[in-house]
Design a protein around this motif. Sequence first.
Motif, PDB file in Angstrom:
ATOM      1  N   THR A 161      36.277  48.536  46.431  1.00 57.40           N
ATOM      2  CA  THR A 161      36.079  46.822  47.711  1.00 57.40           C
ATOM      3  C   THR A 161      34.081  46.830  47.641  1.00 57.40           C
ATOM      4  OG1 THR A 161      37.467  46.954  48.990  1.00 57.40           O
ATOM      5  CG2 THR A 161      35.912  45.596  49.470  1.00 57.40           C
ATOM      6  N   MET A 162      34.145  45.531  47.244  1.00 59.34           N
ATOM      7  CA  MET A 162      32.438  45.475  47.099  1.00 59.34           C
ATOM      8  C   MET A 162      32.254  44.429  47.958  1.00 59.34           C
ATOM      9  SD  MET A 162      29.979  46.353  45.033  1.00 59.34           S
ATOM     10  CE  MET A 162      28.102  45.642  45.346  1.00 59.34           C
ATOM     11  N   ALA A 163      31.276  44.047  49.174  1.00 62.93           N
ATOM     12  CA  ALA A 163      30.860  42.603  49.560  1.00 62.93           C
ATOM     13  C   ALA A 163      30.518  41.941  49.169  1.00 62.93           C
ATOM     14  CB  ALA A 163      31.485  42.748  51.127  1.00 62.93           C
ATOM     15  N   CYS A 164      30.494  40.794  48.825  1.00 64.29           N
ATOM     16  CA  CYS A 164      29.161  40.411  47.959  1.00 64.29           C
ATOM     17  C   CYS A 164      28.312  39.448  49.019  1.00 64.29           C
ATOM     18  CB  CYS A 164      29.922  39.106  46.607  1.00 64.29           C
ATOM     19  SG  CYS A 164      31.206  40.044  45.913  1.00 64.29           S
ATOM     20  N   ASN A 165      27.170  39.323  48.643  1.00 68.07           N
ATOM     21  CA  ASN A 165      26.183  38.496  49.073  1.00 68.07           C
ATOM     22  C   ASN A 165      24.944  37.830  48.380  1.00 68.07           C
ATOM     23  OD1 ASN A 165      23.927  40.085  48.594  1.00 68.07           O
ATOM     24  ND2 ASN A 165      24.716  41.598  50.284  1.00 68.07           N
ATOM     25  N   TYR A 205      38.352  44.687  44.101  1.00 76.07           N
ATOM     26  CA  TYR A 205      38.230  44.010  45.080  1.00 76.07           C
ATOM     27  C   TYR A 205      36.512  43.147  45.618  1.00 76.07           C
ATOM     28  CZ  TYR A 205      39.735  41.236  49.634  1.00 76.07           C
ATOM     29  OH  TYR A 205      39.542  40.421  50.348  1.00 76.07           O
ATOM     30  N   LEU A 206      35.873  41.940  45.200  1.00 81.10           N
ATOM     31  CA  LEU A 206      34.954  41.537  45.626  1.00 81.10           C
ATOM     32  C   LEU A 206      35.473  40.493  46.794  1.00 81.10           C
ATOM     33  CD1 LEU A 206      34.272  40.904  42.120  1.00 81.10           C
ATOM     34  CD2 LEU A 206      33.310  42.339  43.444  1.00 81.10           C
ATOM     35  N   ARG A 260      36.096  49.342  27.404  1.00 84.09           N
ATOM     36  CA  ARG A 260      36.634  49.001  27.422  1.00 84.09           C
ATOM     37  C   ARG A 260      37.705  48.760  28.131  1.00 84.09           C
ATOM     38  NH1 ARG A 260      37.308  46.280  22.909  1.00 84.09           N
ATOM     39  NH2 ARG A 260      36.180  46.608  21.561  1.00 84.09           N
ATOM     40  N   ALA A 261      38.320  48.557  29.001  1.00 83.96           N
ATOM     41  CA  ALA A 261      39.624  48.259  30.457  1.00 83.96           C
ATOM     42  C   ALA A 261      40.041  49.018  30.275  1.00 83.96           C
ATOM     43  CB  ALA A 261      39.442  47.156  31.344  1.00 83.96           C
ATOM     44  N   HIS A 262      40.623  50.206  31.408  1.00 85.96           N
ATOM     45  CA  HIS A 262      41.514  50.670  31.637  1.00 85.96           C
ATOM     46  C   HIS A 262      42.885  49.671  32.016  1.00 85.96           C
ATOM     47  CE1 HIS A 262      44.031  54.517  33.619  1.00 85.96           C
ATOM     48  NE2 HIS A 262      43.419  54.891  33.362  1.00 85.96           N
ATOM     49  N   PRO A 263      44.040  50.316  31.402  1.00 82.25           N
ATOM     50  CA  PRO A 263      45.223  49.408  31.267  1.00 82.25           C
ATOM     51  C   PRO A 263      45.345  49.115  33.118  1.00 82.25           C
ATOM     52  CG  PRO A 263      45.478  51.646  29.810  1.00 82.25           C
ATOM     53  CD  PRO A 263      44.027  51.479  30.322  1.00 82.25           C
ATOM     54  N   ASP A 264      44.580  50.271  33.777  1.00 78.86           N
ATOM     55  CA  ASP A 264      45.424  50.149  35.447  1.00 78.86           C
ATOM     56  C   ASP A 264      44.245  49.788  35.700  1.00 78.86           C
ATOM     57  OD1 ASP A 264      47.607  51.447  35.183  1.00 78.86           O
ATOM     58  OD2 ASP A 264      46.436  52.988  36.093  1.00 78.86           O
ATOM     59  N   PHE A 265      43.181  49.127  34.985  1.00 82.23           N
ATOM     60  CA  PHE A 265      42.182  47.506  36.236  1.00 82.23           C
ATOM     61  C   PHE A 265      42.850  46.246  36.027  1.00 82.23           C
ATOM     62  CE2 PHE A 265      39.136  44.717  35.408  1.00 82.23           C
ATOM     63  CZ  PHE A 265      38.338  45.118  36.399  1.00 82.23           C
ATOM     64  N   ARG A 266      42.253  45.751  37.566  1.00 81.17           N
ATOM     65  CA  ARG A 266      42.552  44.839  38.149  1.00 81.17           C
ATOM     66  C   ARG A 266      41.590  44.470  38.895  1.00 81.17           C
ATOM     67  NH1 ARG A 266      45.822  45.960  35.431  1.00 81.17           N
ATOM     68  NH2 ARG A 266      47.734  45.932  34.800  1.00 81.17           N
ATOM     69  N   LEU A 267      41.734  42.748  38.577  1.00 84.54           N
ATOM     70  CA  LEU A 267      40.427  42.745  39.921  1.00 84.54           C
ATOM     71  C   LEU A 267      40.735  41.503  40.381  1.00 84.54           C
ATOM     72  CD1 LEU A 267      37.101  41.927  39.654  1.00 84.54           C
ATOM     73  CD2 LEU A 267      37.209  39.912  38.290  1.00 84.54           C
ATOM     74  N   ILE A 268      40.450  41.287  41.597  1.00 80.81           N
ATOM     75  CA  ILE A 268      40.770  40.807  42.966  1.00 80.81           C
ATOM     76  C   ILE A 268      39.568  39.947  43.187  1.00 80.81           C
ATOM     77  CG2 ILE A 268      42.177  40.021  44.677  1.00 80.81           C
ATOM     78  CD1 ILE A 268      43.287  42.611  44.181  1.00 80.81           C
ATOM     79  N   VAL A 269      39.272  38.839  44.000  1.00 80.99           N
ATOM     80  CA  VAL A 269      38.347  37.944  44.921  1.00 80.99           C
ATOM     81  C   VAL A 269      38.833  37.235  45.587  1.00 80.99           C
ATOM     82  CG1 VAL A 269      36.927  38.378  42.909  1.00 80.99           C
ATOM     83  CG2 VAL A 269      37.709  35.879  43.677  1.00 80.99           C
ATOM     84  N   SER A 270      38.286  37.329  46.827  1.00 82.07           N
ATOM     85  CA  SER A 270      38.219  36.301  47.918  1.00 82.07           C
ATOM     86  C   SER A 270      37.469  35.817  48.332  1.00 82.07           C
ATOM     87  CB  SER A 270      38.655  37.442  49.258  1.00 82.07           C
ATOM     88  OG  SER A 270      37.600  38.186  49.695  1.00 82.07           O
TER      89      SER A 270
END
Lengths: 670, 271
Positions: free
Chosen positions: B63-67, B104-105, B139-149
């Motif tokens: 998790t990364m909280a954006c600012n 998760y951003l 190159r992205a690992h097959p399990d890599f996923r990106l989610i933003v909120s």
Amino acid sequence: MSALRNHYQVEAALENRLRSLRDVDEATYSVVLACMPALEDLAKDATDLALLIDVIALVAVEAPDCSASLATRLHSIPEALSDLECLRKWAVHGLQRYKDQAVQRLFFFSYEDPSIFSDQRTEIDSAQFIRRRDMLQSYLSGFGVNDCRLELHDPQAAKLLPPSVSLSREIIRFPRRLTDVMANQRDALFRAAIAHAAAHFRHSKLLRPAGARHPTLLALISLVEDARIEHLMVKDYPGLHALWGKFHTATRESAGFDLPGLAARLARALHDPNYHDKNAWVQSGLELFTEAVQRDPYDQKAFDSIGRKLAISAEKMHQHMPENYRPAPVYRDDNLLLWDMNPVYQDDDRVVVSLKDVQFRDLEEDISPTRLMDVDMRRKSFYPEWDHRLDVLRDDWVTVIEPPLSAIRYKTSPKARTTKVDHQTQRRVVDRAIRLNKLAEGDELDLNAIVDNAIDMRSGTQPDGRIFRRHGRRRKSSAIVVLMDQSQSTERYATGTFTTVLDIEKSAARLVTNALHSNENRVALHSFSSNGRHQVHYQTLKDFDEDFGAEPQARLDLLRGGMSTRMGAALRHASATLSARSADYKVILMLTDGQPSDVDVLEDDYLIADASHAVLCASAQGIKTFCLTLDRRADAYVQKIFGMRNYLIADDANAFAGYTGKAIIKLISN
Amino acid sequence: MSNLIKPYLIETEPYYSAQGDEIKIFSAAIERGLPMMVKGPTGCGKTRFIEHMAWRLKRPLITMACNEDMSASDLVGRFLLDAQGTVWHDGPLTLAVRYGAICYLDEFVEARQDTTVVIHPLTDHRRILALDKRGEIVRAHPDFRLIVSYNPGYQSAAKDMKPSTRQRFGAINFDFLPRAQEIQVVAHESKISSEHAERLVRVAEQSRALRGRGLDEGISTRMLVHAAGLMVESISAHDACAIAMVAPLTDDPDLHAALLGFVEAQFGPKE
């Protein structure tokens, strides 16, 4: 000696007032003159008399028929003369309430009691309600009722019993005076009344035809209905039970044995299971209600029949609801919304249109375009005005009229010579979105620069040394309205020149716009003139986001002077425009040549006090105001309106434009 | 699974009560590698949902909280120094891309627009991350996923995503739970009786009716859980609501009084 001088001043002021009253309406003037001896006996002194003339003049400019009729009855209502503030309140109320109804207005000024505002208790109670109104409106919205306003009942004489809370679909009206409620219970009472109203809106069937039901029957059915909806409401909002319970105080001793007393005891018994009343009528009501609630609280018919049974047994006891019955406890409304007293059955006058009766137009026929000439395309906004004698805002008192932006092409004039104003002195604000890296000094370390430096050092080359970073700053944005007075007086030549005042204003406006209009600073040019409170003409010559190109310049050139200066209304409208914009600085720059005045205001200080109030309201919204005036004798009023340091009197017309530039820089640089 | 991302695995099940079929939809999207965006009012359970899904799918969650201060190198990584010389240090995004975790951003629109473009090549068919400083293409690992909120309510006026960023995501809308379910959640999270939980939820519902009428956001589920927690610690209902719900929500005295009125409508007048 000074007392004597003072006396003469007052006399002169009175003379002055009478003269201006004669100019407004001859008939009223002669009536007032005729009963002057009687009035002089009644009034305390000449100052009071002058205030009285003010009130009559206030009515006269608006409705001469009313002022004449008011003047004729003045000597028959001596109590009105003893409290002139109350008389003024009453007159303003009448003008406001019957703005568009001439007949009702005449009736009001001819017959209504002017002492309705004299009761201090009523005034305090009303003021308390007005203070709470925003909060109560939010409270009501919380129950899902959004389109209902909260108002006070029409004022009435103090000796009359105040009415109950009154509901309609659009307005909830509260009594102006609250009897028998402790001061610390007022807020709870307002909330209880609103929660009860919300219960009606949610659970009651509204406006049922009342038919030929007897008032006693209607009152008792309504009483049972009140208990039913509160019972349902408490299921969702359990805390309301205790809130309403605070006001159920009827007992055998306090309420008595007449029907209203019994009804109050029944209401309490239905509300509070711990209250035991030995009266047979109350007990039978309670039993029937409990049984019906257990069966089905939504079965309205069953509850109606309880009301009917109660009415019949009341009839047997020879008990009736008196004329002035108010449902108890106080928070409950008069239940008029439940009943439709005059239902209209429209079944019979339904018009049946048969196809034969309709004429068809030929498809080919040329249809002339719709005429738009009669449609008023002007935009109207309403603003309050400050009455400094009463310390109140008169709601929706002035009408500001804006023409639609016309599509007429203007001939462009050659570009006027302008002076560039240096405005680089503006403050800047921190903006974290701007980042300055690789600095020799700064607030924090620039990690990437440090790594580069370390690499340089180890590889034996000279490191850069600039390893800091900080946030950047951006210029503050500002929105400026240049508000030009275009009253008749601006058409005259400025002293010692051959230029009109309006032309000087125009060149100042041009200068400000050319010098300041940029990405950060948006300048709008507005002008105003007025012709009484119903017609304050307001024109946008150049909008904030419009380029100062040929069209706005032509609009500015074409501006002509005329009519009067109602400064407060213009200031309020300009503030409203500004508050809709997002900018760090908001500024109104007023260009004028004299003090506020208008055709329908005869009092000297009224418009000055109103303009000053408008300036205060603007500054409460973070809008700065500044005034530049060409009137050499402006000291007397301009300071009252704009404050100690927010004005500049340009005694030299040639320097006016230059002063403007300086003024505006001063405004946006600190 | 690499040891580097093992600590990001969620061991115990985070409690989550589904609003609709978002678990099914989200699982399918994750299965197909579609980047997802979750949006909704603050405190309605967005982050809890992501944690729950990471647990359910048994993938580590970074998790990364954006600012506003965040730079691209905060996301992808930078060179640091050690005794021998410079060493590359992967940022949280690169870590997830390289070894296959969910990144998760949170509060994505808070980041500056030029920072967020680094995710562009990751979120289309290329699925690569270019580390320009290192001259490396990951190159992205097959399990890599990106989610933003993000929260569209109060932020959208000043901040928004670039359309080119927006269009790369699938989106799930969140809102506050229906009454019965929200009561259950509040009761579960705070161990309060469901009768009191219901009263709290009704206060919140009344406050949500004021959204856009002076309040930016109504009382959130998170606030309800806080207030309920205080009540469990035997703070009176009026005080708990004032501390955890009313006072944090608004500074306006009129709205403050109206909100206390809603509390009174549930718990009775304050003694």
